[in-house]
Design an enzyme around this catalytic site. Structure first.
Site, short mmCIF file in Angstrom:
data_model
loop_
_atom_site.label_atom_id
_atom_site.label_comp_id
_atom_site.label_asym_id
_atom_site.label_seq_id
_atom_site.Cartn_x
_atom_site.Cartn_y
_atom_site.Cartn_z
N ASP A 88 0.80 -1.21 0.00
CA ASP A 88 0.00 0.00 0.00
C ASP A 88 0.84 1.27 0.00
OD1 ASP A 88 1.02 0.02 2.60
OD2 ASP A 88 -0.81 -0.83 3.45
N GLU A 110 -0.34 -8.86 -1.56
CA GLU A 110 -0.86 -8.40 -0.28
C GLU A 110 -2.10 -7.53 -0.50
OE1 GLU A 110 1.72 -7.52 3.46
OE2 GLU A 110 0.93 -5.57 2.82
N GLU A 124 -2.06 4.99 3.33
CA GLU A 124 -2.02 3.59 2.92
C GLU A 124 -3.41 3.02 2.61
OE1 GLU A 124 1.73 4.44 5.17
OE2 GLU A 124 -0.40 4.87 5.50
N HIS A 198 5.96 5.46 13.77
CA HIS A 198 6.25 6.20 12.55
C HIS A 198 5.01 6.66 11.78
CE1 HIS A 198 5.31 2.32 10.70
NE2 HIS A 198 5.18 2.95 9.56
N ARG A 200 1.95 8.53 10.20
CA ARG A 200 1.66 9.96 10.12
C ARG A 200 0.59 10.38 11.12
NH1 ARG A 200 3.12 12.85 5.32
NH2 ARG A 200 4.51 11.60 4.02
N HIS A 231 12.48 7.53 13.92
CA HIS A 231 12.04 7.73 12.53
C HIS A 231 13.06 8.61 11.80
CE1 HIS A 231 9.47 9.12 9.20
NE2 HIS A 231 8.74 8.05 9.45
#
Length: 379
Positions: A88, A110, A124, A198, A200, A231
């Site tokens: 994604d 996936e 994603e 990590h 967003r 990160h």
């Protein structure tokens, strides 16, 4: 592929596709410079072609434009029988769209992961829904993912349940990682918490909440040490450091090569993470995951007892990690993400799409659950 998670999951496919009589080319878009080559090196692989995009602004719009333009130029010189994208990422979405506009069949490895919330995770969830509209073959990692596709009207022979190729990848890499872990332990008895954050949607206050929870856990458990993998974004790393810098028994680590990350995970008693990949890797490694997200597209791990979904709530984080530390019992369920044969099933499905060989049988997954109200249970 353009990121390390894509690379890890595609690497087993390269060997499997060659065994199936296909001729794959491995293309590194450069979304994360250097990370693809680093991730596939332990498999004896190198990228066949690097697109070497140069990001300046760092925005998603810029990345989409750069990847699309570079892939379109590549397709001017060689038109493949199909294009396979994984997962994604922005690379996967941009490549799938560019191939589709060239009328090149798109294979989605996936496929079918869903939270039902386009903001969690962002971008994603949007990317994988867009890829589903473009794909000619959906390689679903679990029966639940296939059902999510069916709810959207995508079912039939073009959806193949394969298992997740990360399980295949770990079968190759874990023996060496465990050997390195045993050597590094050197008789130390401290328990180990590995932490990553990590997403967003966690940036800012969410990151500081996770970091504060780690600090409180270290105060609560004098025999606990924490390895916090920061990160690459300096703003996110600064939020972690503002809370945890100078904390006893807390190592703030830069982003780790995949081999080193696996070594850390093999030594962990608990993983505190918002990573989708780590949720899948936990059952293979044998470590429970406490997931700092409000939703997950991988509920199989929660259902099987390998993961706890706690959101960005400090009290819930502390309770779940403490419970896992206090009770080291591990689930006795099968691995909900695969059986180590996903790459061969996926390669056979690609060969079938292109007119050679039979469609593989769907992987049924471990027989351990009832699957009522699939999407609702992810929230």
């Amino acid at each position: 592929m353009g990121t390390r998670p894509e690379a890890v999951k595609v690497a087993p496919m390269m060997t499997a596709m060659r065994r199936a009589g296909l001729n794959p080319l491995l293309i590194d878009t450069g979304q994360q410079p250097g990370r693809v080559a680093e991730a596939i090196a332990p498999f004896g692989l190198t990228p066949d072609i690097g697109l070497d995009i140069e990001r300046r602004a760092g925005s998603l719009r810029e990345l989409i434009n750069l990847v699309s333009d570079a892939v379109d130029r590549l397709l001017d010189t060689q038109l493949p029988a199909a294009v396979l994208v994984q997962g994604d990422t922005t690379t996967a979405m941009a490549v799938a769209l560019t191939a589709h506009l060239r009328q090149v069949p798109v294979v989605h490895l996936e496929a079918g992961l869903r939270t039902g919330d386009p903001r969690n995770p962002f971008p994603e969830e949007t990317n994988r829904r867009l890829i589903a509209d473009l794909a000619d073959l959906h390689l679903a990692p679990t029966p639940r993912a296939a059902r999510a596709l069916a709810l959207e009207g995508r079912d039939g022979h073009r959806v193949v349940v394969t298992g997740n190729t990360v399980v295949d990848a770990l079968a190759t890499l874990l023996p060496a990682a465990r050997a390195r872990t045993a050597s590094a332990q050197d008789g130390r008895l401290m328990r180990h918490l590995v932490v990553t954050v990590h997403r967003r949607e966690a940036w800012g206050e969410g990151v500081r909440t996770v970091a504060g929870s780690v600090r409180e856990l270290l105060a609560r458990y004098p025999d606990l040490r924490a390895s916090v993998v920061t990160h690459p974004n300096p703003v996110v790393a600064a939020d972690v450091e503002s809370v945890l810098a100078g904390t006893d028994r807390c190592d703030l680590l830069p982003p780790q090569p995949y081999d080193d990350m696996l070594t850390l995970l093999c030594s962990a008693d608990v993983v505190l993470t918002d990573s989708g990949g780590l949720q899948e890797e936990a059952p293979s490694i044998g470590v429970p995951a406490v997931v700092t997200r409000w939703t997950t597209e991988r509920p199989e791990g929660v259902e099987a007892g390998w993961a706890d979904l706690v959101g960005l709530d400090r009290a819930a984080i502390l309770e779940a990690v403490s419970r896992r530390l206090d009770d080291p019992t591990r689930p006795d369920t099968g691995n909900p993400y695969g059986d180590g044969a996903a790459a061969d099933r996926s390669a056979a499905a690609v060969r079938w799409l292109l007119g050679g060989g039979a469609r593989p049988e769907d992987w049924a997954g471990p027989a351990m659950t009832s699957h009522a109200d699939d999407l609702a249970s992810t929230r």
